[in-house]
Write an enzyme that holds these catalytic residues in place. Structure first.
Site, PDB file in Angstrom:
ATOM      1  N   GLY A 123      30.446  65.310  71.669  1.00  0.00           N
ATOM      2  CA  GLY A 123      31.709  65.739  71.774  1.00  0.00           C
ATOM      3  C   GLY A 123      31.656  66.716  70.543  1.00  0.00           C
TER       4      GLY A 123
ATOM      5  N   ARG B 219      26.610  66.303  77.074  1.00  0.00           N
ATOM      6  CA  ARG B 219      25.939  65.131  77.043  1.00  0.00           C
ATOM      7  C   ARG B 219      24.695  65.019  78.173  1.00  0.00           C
ATOM      8  NH1 ARG B 219      30.180  62.276  73.788  1.00  0.00           N
ATOM      9  NH2 ARG B 219      32.236  63.118  74.279  1.00  0.00           N
TER      10      ARG B 219
ATOM     11  N   ASP C 210      26.860  59.444  66.800  1.00  0.00           N
ATOM     12  CA  ASP C 210      25.716  58.485  67.623  1.00  0.00           C
ATOM     13  C   ASP C 210      24.665  58.683  68.440  1.00  0.00           C
ATOM     14  OD1 ASP C 210      26.532  56.642  65.638  1.00  0.00           O
ATOM     15  OD2 ASP C 210      27.980  55.386  67.184  1.00  0.00           O
TER      16      ASP C 210
ATOM     17  N   THR D 115      31.448  65.009  64.111  1.00  0.00           N
ATOM     18  CA  THR D 115      32.249  64.295  65.154  1.00  0.00           C
ATOM     19  C   THR D 115      33.728  64.204  64.564  1.00  0.00           C
ATOM     20  OG1 THR D 115      32.866  62.113  66.005  1.00  0.00           O
ATOM     21  CG2 THR D 115      31.388  62.013  64.422  1.00  0.00           C
TER      22      THR D 115
ATOM     23  N   ASP E 121      35.467  61.719  64.898  1.00  0.00           N
ATOM     24  CA  ASP E 121      36.041  60.199  64.744  1.00  0.00           C
ATOM     25  C   ASP E 121      35.514  59.610  63.383  1.00  0.00           C
ATOM     26  OD1 ASP E 121      36.612  60.311  67.435  1.00  0.00           O
ATOM     27  OD2 ASP E 121      34.881  59.279  68.199  1.00  0.00           O
TER      28      ASP E 121
ATOM     29  N   ASP F 169      33.143  58.015  62.525  1.00  0.00           N
ATOM     30  CA  ASP F 169      32.626  56.763  62.380  1.00  0.00           C
ATOM     31  C   ASP F 169      31.138  56.605  62.370  1.00  0.00           C
ATOM     32  OD1 ASP F 169      31.911  58.168  64.813  1.00  0.00           O
ATOM     33  OD2 ASP F 169      32.413  56.736  66.389  1.00  0.00           O
TER      34      ASP F 169
ATOM     35  N   ARG G  76      37.542  56.452  70.062  1.00  0.00           N
ATOM     36  CA  ARG G  76      37.282  55.624  71.203  1.00  0.00           C
ATOM     37  C   ARG G  76      36.987  54.145  70.737  1.00  0.00           C
ATOM     38  NH1 ARG G  76      33.780  58.506  75.124  1.00  0.00           N
ATOM     39  NH2 ARG G  76      32.753  58.713  73.271  1.00  0.00           N
TER      40      ARG G  76
END
Ligand code: F6P
Length: 328
Positions: A15, A76, A107, A130, A132, A134, A176
Site C-alpha cells: 500500500g 502487490r 510487512d 505504511t 498503519d 504497525d 486492517r
C-alpha cells in the site's frame, strides 16, 4: 572480499503512503552524494521481475518531496511469491549490475525481501512505509502522521454536521490489523468511543458508553472504528445494531477509505522519510543487510527484518485511558 557496491536499486511496494516520494528522493540523492548509481524499479517486485528499471539522478527527484503516492508506483506482486518470479528478479538485478536494494513498504514487502535475501544472499535493507504504523522497530512509519492529520481534518468536518443534526456517527478508518490510526485520530478528534482490532471492548460497553454520553448531556457523538475492529462487525452492522436496539439515536456512517492514503505528506513524514532514505544507503554502503532502518527515540535504529515482520507494536494503554477519560 565483498565487491564494491556501484549501483543501488530502490522500489516501493504494498500500500502506498504519503512520504514515499520523499524517501525515494533521499535514497537517490544519498546515492549521488556517495557516488553510487541509483536505479528506480517501477511497480515494486513486479517491476523487478519484468526489469522495469530506470536510472535516477538527483534531478529526476526534484519537486517530489511534497507529493503523495509514489513516482515509482506500487504493486502487490503474486509472482514474486514464486521461486520462478524471484529467480527472474535476481537475473535482472545481476544483468544490470545492481549490488543492493532498498525496499520501501510494510510487512508484505519485508517478507518478500527476506525470502529473496535468504535465497540469493542479495544485500538489501527496508524502510518502513505504511500508513498503519504497525511495523516493529520504529516509532513511526512513513505516512502514518499524514494519515492521522487527514483523518482528524475529516472528522472535524463530520463533527460539524453531527452536531447540527444531533446525530451519532460511525466513522471507519484504515488499519486492517492495527488500531493506531483509530486510537490516535480518535483522541485527536475527540471521539466518544474508539474501536480497535487489538481490544474487544464488546457491544455492551459501546452501548453503555453511548448512553452515558447522552446522560451527560451530549447531543451528538463520534465513534471511530478501525476496519479490523475486534467486535467483528462492520461499521454498517454496528450502526444497524444500535438503530434496532436504540432507535433514539439518529445514526449515519462514513467510511473514509483510500483518501487516507493520499495527499501531500506532513513535514514530520518528509523529515522521517529523508532521514530513513539517507540512513538506508549509508547502511548498505557499510555492508549492513537484512535490516529495517527505523527511528526510535529520535535516533536512527536498525532491527532485523524478521523481527520487524514478526513482532508487534503494543497499543499504549495510557492512550486508551486518555481516550476514556477525555471522552466523558
Ligand atoms: O496497509 C495499508 C492499508 O492501507 C490498510 O490500512 C488497508 O487495510 C489496506 O492497506 C488496503 O489495501 P488495498 O489498497 O489493497 O485495498
Amino acid at each position: 572480499m565483498n565487491e564494491p557496491i556501484e549501483k543501488i536499486a530502490v522500489l516501493t511496494s504494498g500500500g502506498d503512503a504519503p512520504g514515499m516520494n520523499a524517501a525515494i528522493r533521499a535514497v537517490v540523492r544519498a546515492c549521488t552524494y556517495y557516488s553510487v548509481e541509483c536505479v528506480g524499479v517501477y511497480r515494486g517486485y513486479q517491476g523487478l521481475i519484468e526489469g522495469d528499471f530506470e536510472t535516477l539522478n538527483a534531478r529526476h527527484v526534484s519537486n517530489i518531496i511534497n507529493k503523495g503516492g509514489t513516482i515509482l508506483k506500487s504493486a502487490r506482486s503474486l509472482e514474486f511469491k514464486t521461486e520462478e518470479g524471484r529467480a527472474k528478479a535476481y537475473k535482472n538485478l545481476k544483468e544490470h549490475g545492481i549490488g543492493a536494494l532498498v525496499l520501501i513498504g510494510g510487512d508484505g514487502t519485508f517478507t518478500g525481501g527476506l525470502k529473496f535475501m535468504e535465497e540469493y544472499n542479495f544485500p538489501l535493507v527496508g524502510i518502513p512505509g505504511t500508513i498503519d504504523n504497525d511495523i516493529y522497530g520504529t516509532d513511526n512509519t512513513i505516512g502514518y502522521d499524514t494519515a492521522l492529520n487527514t483523518v482528524v481534518e475529516v472528522i472535524d468536518k463530520i463533527r460539524d454536521t453531527a452536531s447540527s443534526h444531533n446525530r451519532l456517527f460511525f466513522i471507519e478508518v484504515m488499519g486492517r490489523d492495527a488500531g493506531f490510526i483509530a486510537l490516535n485520530s480518535g483522541i485527536g478528534a475527540g471521539a466518544e468511543e474508539i474501536l480497535i482490532p487489538e481490544k474487544n471492548l464488546g457491544l455492551d460497553r459501546l452501548v453503555d458508553s453511548l448512553n452515558k454520553s447522552r446522560a451527560n448531556g451530549k447531543t451528538s457523538s463520534i465513534v471511530v472504528v478501525s476496519e479490523g475492529d475486534k467486535i467483528g462487525k462492520t461499521v454498517f452492522e454496528l450502526a444497524d445494531y444500535i438503530t434496532e436496539n436504540f432507535p433514539i439515536y439518529d445514526i449515519r456512517v462514513s467510511v473514509l477509505g483510500h483518501m487516507q492514503r493520499g495527499g501531500s505528506p506532513s513535514c514530520f513524514d518528509r523529515v522521517l522519510a529523508s532521514r530513513l532514505g539517507v540512513a538506508a544507503v549509508e547502511a548498505l554502503l557499510d555492508r549492513t543487510t537484512g535490516v529495517m532502518i527505523g527511528i526510535t527515540n529520535n535516533q536512527i535504529s536498525k532491527v532485523e527484518l524478521d523481527k520487524a515482520i514478526k513482532m508487534n507494536n503494543d497499543i499504549n494503554e495510557e492512550l486508551l485511558k486518555v481516550a476514556e477519560i477525555t471522552s466523558i
